[in-house]
Design an enzyme around this catalytic site. Sequence first.
Site, mmCIF file in Angstrom:
data_model
loop_
_atom_site.group_PDB
_atom_site.id
_atom_site.type_symbol
_atom_site.label_atom_id
_atom_site.label_comp_id
_atom_site.label_asym_id
_atom_site.label_seq_id
_atom_site.Cartn_x
_atom_site.Cartn_y
_atom_site.Cartn_z
ATOM 1 N N GLU A 160 -4.493 -6.616 2.776
ATOM 2 C CA GLU A 160 -3.276 -7.373 3.093
ATOM 3 C C GLU A 160 -3.372 -8.844 2.674
ATOM 4 O OE1 GLU A 160 -3.023 -3.635 5.117
ATOM 5 O OE2 GLU A 160 -4.630 -5.130 5.084
ATOM 6 N N PHE A 205 1.900 -1.153 8.489
ATOM 7 C CA PHE A 205 2.143 -1.117 9.927
ATOM 8 C C PHE A 205 1.939 -2.521 10.482
ATOM 9 C CE2 PHE A 205 1.309 3.347 9.240
ATOM 10 C CZ PHE A 205 2.120 4.001 10.166
ATOM 11 N N ASP A 206 2.639 -2.820 11.571
ATOM 12 C CA ASP A 206 2.583 -4.158 12.169
ATOM 13 C C ASP A 206 1.158 -4.631 12.461
ATOM 14 O OD1 ASP A 206 2.311 -2.201 14.152
ATOM 15 O OD2 ASP A 206 4.331 -2.562 14.913
ATOM 16 N N GLY A 207 0.312 -3.739 12.960
ATOM 17 C CA GLY A 207 -1.049 -4.123 13.297
ATOM 18 C C GLY A 207 -1.923 -4.442 12.101
ATOM 19 N N PHE A 208 -1.430 -4.128 10.891
ATOM 20 C CA PHE A 208 -2.195 -4.420 9.679
ATOM 21 C C PHE A 208 -1.927 -5.825 9.145
ATOM 22 C CE2 PHE A 208 -2.149 0.336 8.250
ATOM 23 C CZ PHE A 208 -2.745 0.692 9.448
ATOM 24 N N LEU A 255 -5.909 -1.717 -0.634
ATOM 25 C CA LEU A 255 -5.790 -1.835 0.820
ATOM 26 C C LEU A 255 -6.358 -3.190 1.242
ATOM 27 C CD1 LEU A 255 -6.900 1.733 1.973
ATOM 28 C CD2 LEU A 255 -4.644 0.947 1.282
ATOM 29 N N HIS A 281 -1.336 0.577 15.075
ATOM 30 C CA HIS A 281 -0.132 1.035 14.381
ATOM 31 C C HIS A 281 1.143 0.769 15.174
ATOM 32 C CE1 HIS A 281 -3.228 3.058 12.098
ATOM 33 N NE2 HIS A 281 -2.346 3.499 11.222
ATOM 34 N N GLU A 307 0.838 -1.198 0.000
ATOM 35 C CA GLU A 307 0.000 0.000 0.000
ATOM 36 C C GLU A 307 0.876 1.252 0.000
ATOM 37 O OE1 GLU A 307 -2.212 -0.731 3.534
ATOM 38 O OE2 GLU A 307 -3.086 -2.582 2.759
#
Length: 328
Positions: free
Chosen positions: A63, A86-89, A61, A132, A32
């Site tokens: 993943e 970001f890691d949380g994604f 968008l 995030h 992204e």
Amino acid sequence: MSTTQKITLAKGLNMGLRKAMEDDPKVLIMGEDVGKLGGVFRITDGLQKDFGEDRVIDSPLAESGIVGTAVGMALRGYRPVVEIQFDGFVYPAYDQIVCQVAKMTFRSQGKSKMPMVIRIPFGGGIGAVEHHSESPEAQFAHTPGLKVVACSNPVDGYWMIQQAIACDDPVIFLEPKRQYHADKLELDESATPDPLFASRTVRAGTDLTLLAYGPTVKTALKVAEAAATEGKSIEVIDLRTLSPLDMAPVLESARRTGRVVVTHEAHVNLGMGAELSARITEECFYSLEAPVLRVGGFDTPYPASRIEEEWLPDLDRVLDAVDRSLEF
């Protein structure tokens, strides 16, 4: 003749990606905003302009779709480098990573390689909003079939990203986001890098072994400096690789110092520190003068950014563990 330059981690990763793309036309980047924007942290800045939209692909968008597409590309001989913004994604893609990426080579009895790198900015310290700032490394290190590495400095970023891309196995590549634009180091592009899956002693010491990786390496070095003012000699090891763990330097150091502290930003329960503690205890039981201690985030969801510095392991909390170990 060697040429050196001072670079940040962001610059090192950018240069490493560029070199890998120059060396192998099968290397491509997906994610992204990785193209025209150059990534939210500007890690892929300028790459789409120089290599084109066919090799630096701005994805939807989604993943799961990004990683699923990369699986197909890897099976057809490409070497996709996927950026998770970001890691949380990463969690929407967790099914693809654990069920497909990690198992394909085993399922095909080695006939189908999965040369894929999944880049994940991880950890806290940037004041980000929910989802995030996470530290999901143990979830991937627990999954057979995945390699997991964590760079901690600009020079490692430059070399390790190239080595990960060259690996025929899937690599989860963790990047400490708070370090992207922080410290600079001198890079010599003619130097011989350490192997990808190897730990490294970054400060020698005799009284205690302090293990860290990614964002906590900088913290660990500050702890060693603070302890030195009190006459305590702390050895700091940057693990660099979480799966497979390179235990030889760790065990040698533990046997010599007799005391070990592990620190990581992820919460302590069932984290990387638990595995390290178990292995060190099994291998070095009669050499240890104190239990292996762990310092990490608290066992809560990652907090609001206003209080993240209270949650993350800092110099004082790690130094307290060092003192408790030395007093044992």
